[in-house]
Scaffold this motif. Structure first.
Motif, PDB file in Angstrom:
ATOM      1  N   SER A  44       0.116   1.108   3.189  1.00 38.50           N
ATOM      2  CA  SER A  44      -1.501   1.200   2.623  1.00 38.50           C
ATOM      3  C   SER A  44      -2.441   0.698   3.031  1.00 38.50           C
ATOM      4  O   SER A  44      -3.425   1.616   2.860  1.00 38.50           O
ATOM      5  CB  SER A  44      -1.039   0.710   0.518  1.00 38.50           C
ATOM      6  OG  SER A  44       0.221   1.349   0.249  1.00 38.50           O
ATOM      7  N   LEU A  45      -2.679  -0.338   2.742  1.00 43.15           N
ATOM      8  CA  LEU A  45      -3.242  -1.674   3.763  1.00 43.15           C
ATOM      9  C   LEU A  45      -3.714  -0.517   4.768  1.00 43.15           C
ATOM     10  O   LEU A  45      -4.858  -0.211   5.332  1.00 43.15           O
ATOM     11  CB  LEU A  45      -3.136  -3.069   3.764  1.00 43.15           C
ATOM     12  CG  LEU A  45      -4.133  -3.824   4.534  1.00 43.15           C
ATOM     13  CD1 LEU A  45      -5.920  -3.910   4.004  1.00 43.15           C
ATOM     14  CD2 LEU A  45      -3.641  -5.367   4.463  1.00 43.15           C
TER      15      LEU A  45
ATOM     16  N   SER B 288       7.222  -5.353   1.745  1.00 41.41           N
ATOM     17  CA  SER B 288       6.647  -5.857   1.314  1.00 41.41           C
ATOM     18  C   SER B 288       5.850  -4.269   2.303  1.00 41.41           C
ATOM     19  O   SER B 288       4.259  -4.323   2.247  1.00 41.41           O
ATOM     20  CB  SER B 288       5.446  -6.684   2.608  1.00 41.41           C
ATOM     21  OG  SER B 288       6.087  -6.719   3.685  1.00 41.41           O
TER      22      SER B 288
ATOM     23  N   ALA C  36       2.701  -2.375   0.383  1.00 41.04           N
ATOM     24  CA  ALA C  36       1.112  -2.839   0.717  1.00 41.04           C
ATOM     25  C   ALA C  36       0.817  -2.520   1.964  1.00 41.04           C
ATOM     26  O   ALA C  36      -0.141  -2.353   2.261  1.00 41.04           O
ATOM     27  CB  ALA C  36       1.452  -4.420   0.240  1.00 41.04           C
TER      28      ALA C  36
ATOM     29  N   THR D  17       2.170  -8.645 -12.820  1.00 41.26           N
ATOM     30  CA  THR D  17       1.923 -10.049 -12.202  1.00 41.26           C
ATOM     31  C   THR D  17       2.802 -11.382 -12.654  1.00 41.26           C
ATOM     32  O   THR D  17       3.147 -12.502 -11.373  1.00 41.26           O
ATOM     33  CB  THR D  17       0.425 -10.057 -11.623  1.00 41.26           C
ATOM     34  OG1 THR D  17       0.402 -11.030 -12.735  1.00 41.26           O
ATOM     35  CG2 THR D  17      -0.201  -9.003 -11.120  1.00 41.26           C
TER      36      THR D  17
ATOM     37  N   LEU E 243       2.867   1.928  -3.981  1.00 36.24           N
ATOM     38  CA  LEU E 243       2.965   0.974  -3.892  1.00 36.24           C
ATOM     39  C   LEU E 243       4.336   0.822  -4.852  1.00 36.24           C
ATOM     40  O   LEU E 243       3.904   2.159  -6.184  1.00 36.24           O
ATOM     41  CB  LEU E 243       2.104   0.068  -4.742  1.00 36.24           C
ATOM     42  CG  LEU E 243       1.003   0.165  -3.492  1.00 36.24           C
ATOM     43  CD1 LEU E 243      -0.262  -1.160  -4.349  1.00 36.24           C
ATOM     44  CD2 LEU E 243       1.304  -1.081  -1.875  1.00 36.24           C
TER      45      LEU E 243
ATOM     46  N   GLN F  96      -7.386  -3.704  -2.546  1.00 36.30           N
ATOM     47  CA  GLN F  96      -8.396  -3.285  -3.940  1.00 36.30           C
ATOM     48  C   GLN F  96      -9.137  -5.143  -3.690  1.00 36.30           C
ATOM     49  O   GLN F  96     -10.313  -4.296  -4.527  1.00 36.30           O
ATOM     50  CB  GLN F  96      -7.326  -4.063  -4.070  1.00 36.30           C
ATOM     51  CG  GLN F  96      -5.976  -3.171  -4.676  1.00 36.30           C
ATOM     52  CD  GLN F  96      -5.156  -2.895  -5.735  1.00 36.30           C
ATOM     53  OE1 GLN F  96      -4.351  -3.934  -6.390  1.00 36.30           O
ATOM     54  NE2 GLN F  96      -4.736  -1.476  -6.138  1.00 36.30           N
TER      55      GLN F  96
ATOM     56  N   THR G   5      -2.946   3.638  -4.048  1.00 34.70           N
ATOM     57  CA  THR G   5      -1.944   2.822  -4.932  1.00 34.70           C
ATOM     58  C   THR G   5      -0.546   3.856  -4.674  1.00 34.70           C
ATOM     59  O   THR G   5       0.453   3.269  -5.522  1.00 34.70           O
ATOM     60  CB  THR G   5      -1.925   1.985  -6.164  1.00 34.70           C
ATOM     61  OG1 THR G   5      -2.429   3.341  -6.566  1.00 34.70           O
ATOM     62  CG2 THR G   5      -3.273   1.168  -6.242  1.00 34.70           C
TER      63      THR G   5
ATOM     64  N   PHE H 184      -1.518  -8.674   1.419  1.00 28.45           N
ATOM     65  CA  PHE H 184      -2.432  -6.619   1.858  1.00 28.45           C
ATOM     66  C   PHE H 184      -2.114  -5.958   0.513  1.00 28.45           C
ATOM     67  O   PHE H 184      -4.037  -5.565   1.135  1.00 28.45           O
ATOM     68  CB  PHE H 184      -1.269  -6.041   2.198  1.00 28.45           C
ATOM     69  CG  PHE H 184      -0.108  -6.364   3.333  1.00 28.45           C
ATOM     70  CD1 PHE H 184      -0.394  -7.165   4.228  1.00 28.45           C
ATOM     71  CD2 PHE H 184       1.439  -5.972   3.839  1.00 28.45           C
ATOM     72  CE1 PHE H 184      -0.227  -7.868   5.314  1.00 28.45           C
ATOM     73  CE2 PHE H 184       1.887  -7.201   4.628  1.00 28.45           C
ATOM     74  CZ  PHE H 184       1.121  -8.174   5.845  1.00 28.45           C
ATOM     75  N   SER H 185      -2.575  -6.340  -0.121  1.00 31.53           N
ATOM     76  CA  SER H 185      -2.893  -5.245  -2.057  1.00 31.53           C
ATOM     77  C   SER H 185      -3.590  -5.988  -2.332  1.00 31.53           C
ATOM     78  O   SER H 185      -4.743  -5.456  -2.592  1.00 31.53           O
ATOM     79  CB  SER H 185      -1.902  -5.063  -2.385  1.00 31.53           C
ATOM     80  OG  SER H 185      -1.387  -6.738  -3.330  1.00 31.53           O
TER      81      SER H 185
ATOM     82  N   ALA I  34       3.198  -8.990   0.686  1.00 30.81           N
ATOM     83  CA  ALA I  34       2.818  -7.798   0.005  1.00 30.81           C
ATOM     84  C   ALA I  34       1.521  -8.368  -1.234  1.00 30.81           C
ATOM     85  O   ALA I  34       0.454  -6.910  -0.865  1.00 30.81           O
ATOM     86  CB  ALA I  34       3.866  -7.062  -1.066  1.00 30.81           C
ATOM     87  N   ASN I  35       1.096  -8.876  -1.278  1.00 20.21           N
ATOM     88  CA  ASN I  35      -0.104  -9.177  -2.681  1.00 20.21           C
ATOM     89  C   ASN I  35      -0.924 -10.244  -1.446  1.00 20.21           C
ATOM     90  O   ASN I  35      -2.203  -9.465  -2.068  1.00 20.21           O
ATOM     91  CB  ASN I  35       0.590 -10.471  -3.166  1.00 20.21           C
ATOM     92  CG  ASN I  35       1.553 -10.369  -4.698  1.00 20.21           C
ATOM     93  OD1 ASN I  35       0.574  -9.862  -5.726  1.00 20.21           O
ATOM     94  ND2 ASN I  35       2.460 -10.349  -4.546  1.00 20.21           N
TER      95      ASN I  35
END
Lengths: 352, 337
Positions: free
Chosen positions: B75-76, B69, B72, A267, B255, B139, B252, B134-135, B131-132
């Motif tokens: 996936s979402l 992105s 992600a 990350t 991703l 999650q 995942t 969305f994931s 992207a972050n």
């Protein structure tokens, strides 16, 4: 008409620009104060524990060192997305050397020698990896984003090849002990490493021609070239530095986790970019201060440690928070840039 | 005839094609298993999802941006829809899942578009952020877990096949999924869009030079916004196809695919700085990467080499493309967008 001219003149002059930079620093300081205040009130006990602060000081050098490297590249209007790959590759290289030279049960002298060789090798690996990035960006002219994304895959791939995808552990105990040590029983070694590294960058940025030149290069690459700057050498040196700092981060991670693996710190790429943008560095280059980036590192570490004190907030929310903060910051920068008309984010090659 | 010949040998796609032929022959010689009916069908099957993603990534890269992105996003969108349908015991046909995924994909794409069309920040940084988000939503907020039993219509769609190919020697069979048709249809629509509409020309114009495009009368903001909406839809559809094909929802699974897809687009000759590129090249680039990835097993190369070879492919591919741009005199623009 005349008013506009005066305004242009003012905005070009240093004092106003320093002021506008200061507003960003002020904003960061306020953010930091609000965060500290919030956690101090809501989680008083945990927050004022010395251990909390020491564990923070051990943790943030990992991504803080990476962010410093990314900052340098972003000032030149580039970016370095390979830092995590470099860090893991360097850490794995160091681990392999240590395990090879000083297997379990080796005497302290051998272990010391092995550690010294391993650290040198890791830093050299980082610098070489950074130089490769610099070569690809400056000579082959691949856009920095793609070049460093590609080398990220490459370095991670090398790390996987060396380790077979498994963690490397069983390092000489001495290595972990050195990094787990505390100066005066108070200041953890990783923090000292980070402080020294930061001061070195500060000297480089403010006291050397190199510092001035990378700002110039980031402001306007064409003008920099026509003013006789060797842009190729500048870029290669910048990316080499970034790689060097990433490998230093790798060494800190190696000590903190007591092992090395190809996918540690996955990350941190986003975190490093987020820190640099939050710190007020313009992604289009030429702008940004070290102090802002250091403040941004502290803000994110306090946010992260603070969130840890709430057990019901799942770790999976973390990417959401990082991503959200990143989007909020670039939007806020955009809006405030629009208000003070002369600070609109500019496209490539436009003078400021 | 000779003019056509000249045009062909000058085209980037031609060289990608030659590389593909060489790789195919090499694998055939080494394994003897390449030119078998079932391997070819397997390759076509493996093409569908990366191919759709590549079309989306291609559109963004042509417009001068980079989108990381889309895995992600897909996936979402697919996770949310699958979760909802499973929880409401959906028994109906496949059309509703597709409609919902398309709607959600458009919405998430619009989220991307909102930022990319309004902020003068490199789209990589924006999409890294989204992207972050969305994931993180998937999650964290939806606390995603593997869904082993997807709605029957989706599983059935994943199993449905156009035809089945059998390897006469080993007796192994591979079926050609219906979803291959979706890849063909999407490619055709995008081809039409780029060739015959002002919107499509606008994407190329913006990628070539944004301010010039704006002065020529293109509405840069609107074009970029709808571009990301379309890319969101394509990505979400690809995600649904992957989930149906696997017969289960693995949140995942997609991703980390973004690099391979961007590599495919760039290998296909799309200029990394935007403005030029062709759909044929994108499909050839995807095919090359899919062949390399799928054939590592046929050649007996350990999968550990996969990431390394991908990195090498990206650097060599983008390097060649960058050198070409520099040679054509546009080098000064070949910097971060």
């Amino acid at each position: 008409m005349k008013g506009a001219a005066v305004q242009t003149l003012l905005s070009r002059s240093g004092s106003l620009r320093a002021l506008s930079r200061d507003t960003h620093l002020t904003r960061l300081l306020v953010m930091l104060a609000v965060l500290v205040g919030f956690f101090a009130i809501v989680k008083t006990e945990g927050f004022f524990n010395l251990l909390t602060w020491q564990s923070m000081a051990i943790q943030f050098p990992e991504f803080g060192l990476m962010a410093l490297g990314v900052m340098l590249t972003m000032i030149t209007a580039g970016i370095d997305l390979s830092v995590v790959g470099v860090a893991n590759m360097a850490a794995i290289g160091a681990a392999v050397v240590m395990l090879g030279m000083a297997p379990r049960g080796a005497d302290p002298a051998t272990a010391t020698g092995a550690i010294a060789v391993a650290i040198c090798l890791a830093l050299a690996t980082g610098a070489a990896a950074g130089a490769l990035n610099g070569f690809l960006v400056a000579k082959v002219r691949i856009p920095p984003i793609l070049a460093t994304l590609g080398t990220f895959e490459l370095f991670t791939g090398i790390a996987i090849l060396i380790t077979g995808g498994k963690p490397k552990s069983g390092l000489p105990a001495l290595y972990g002990e050195v990094f787990a040590g505390k100066l005066f029983g108070l200041i953890p070694v990783p923090l000292i490493v980070f402080a020294v590294a930061t001061v070195l960058i500060w000297l480089l940025m403010t006291r050397t021609a190199f510092g001035t030149k990378i700002y110039m290069l980031g402001t306007n690459a064409t003008a920099a070239r026509f003013s006789g700057l060797n842009t190729t050498s500048l870029l290669v040196r910048t990316y080499t530095l970034s790689g060097l700092y990433a490998s230093l981060a790798g060494l800190v991670m190696l000590a903190n986790y007591n092992s090395a693996k190809a996918d540690y710190g996955s990350t941190y790429t986003l975190l490093a970019v987020l820190i640099v943008v939050l710190g007020g560095v313009n992604p289009n280059g030429g702008n940004g201060r070290l102090l802002g980036v250091v403040l941004a590192i502290l803000i994110l570490q306090i946010l992260s440690s603070g969130l840890n004190m709430f057990p019901n907030i799942s770790n999976f929310y973390r990417p959401l928070i990082w991503g959200g903060v990143l989007l909020a910051v670039i939007t806020a920068n955009h809006l405030s840039g629009r208000r003070s008309s002369h600070r609109t984010s500019k496209g490539q090659g436009q003078t400021k | 005839m000779s003019a056509l010949f000249q045009k062909v040998i000058r085209a980037n796609e031609f060289y990608v094609f030659l590389v593909i032929v060489a790789v195919c022959l090499l694998i055939q010689v080494r394994s003897g298993q390449f030119f078998t009916a079932n391997n070819l069908v397997d390759l076509a099957n493996a093409m569908v999802v990366p191919g759709l993603f590549a079309i989306g990534a291609f559109l963004v890269i042509v417009s001068g941006g980079i989108d990381v992105s889309f895995p992600a996003l897909a996936s979402l969108a697919v996770y949310a829809v699958t979760r909802f349908l499973v929880d409401s015991h959906y028994e109906g046909g496949i059309l509703l899942p597709f409609a919902m995924v398309i709607g959600l994909g458009a919405l998430l794409g619009a989220f991307n578009g909102l930022f990319t069309s309004r902020l003068a920040v490199p789209s990589l940084i924006i999409t890294l952020g989204t992207a972050n988000v969305f994931s993180g939503v998937m999650q964290g907020a939806l606390s995603s877990v593997q869904i082993a039993k997807i709605p029957p219509a989706m599983a059935e769609f994943g199993r449905s096949s156009l035809f089945v190919a059998t390897n006469p020697v080993s007796g192994l069979t591979s079926s050609m999924p219906v979803s291959f048709l979706i890849l063909v249809v999407v490619a055709a629509i995008v081809f039409f869009l780029l060739r015959f509409t002002m919107f499509g020309r606008g994407i190329f114009a913006i990628g070539g030079d944004e301010s010039a495009a704006s002065r020529a009368g293109f509405n840069v903001r609107r074009t970029k916004f709808w571009l990301y909406v379309i890319v969101g839809v394509i990505a979400a559809v690809a995600g649904l196809i992957r989930t149906c094909g696997m017969g289960q929802m693995h949140p995942t699974n997609l991703l980390g695919m973004e690099m391979m897809v961007i590599a495919a687009v760039v290998l296909g000759g799309t200029a990394i700085t935007g403005g030029t590129g062709s759909l044929t090249g994108v499909m050839l680039g995807t095919l090359l990467i899919v062949i390399v990835q799928n054939s590592m097993i046929l050649l007996g190369i350990p999968t550990f080499w996969q990431q390394f070879s991908l990195g090498l492919l990206i650097i060599v591919g983008t390097g060649i493309s960058a050198l070409q741009i520099a040679r054509s005199g546009n080098g000064l623009r070949a910097v971060l967008r």
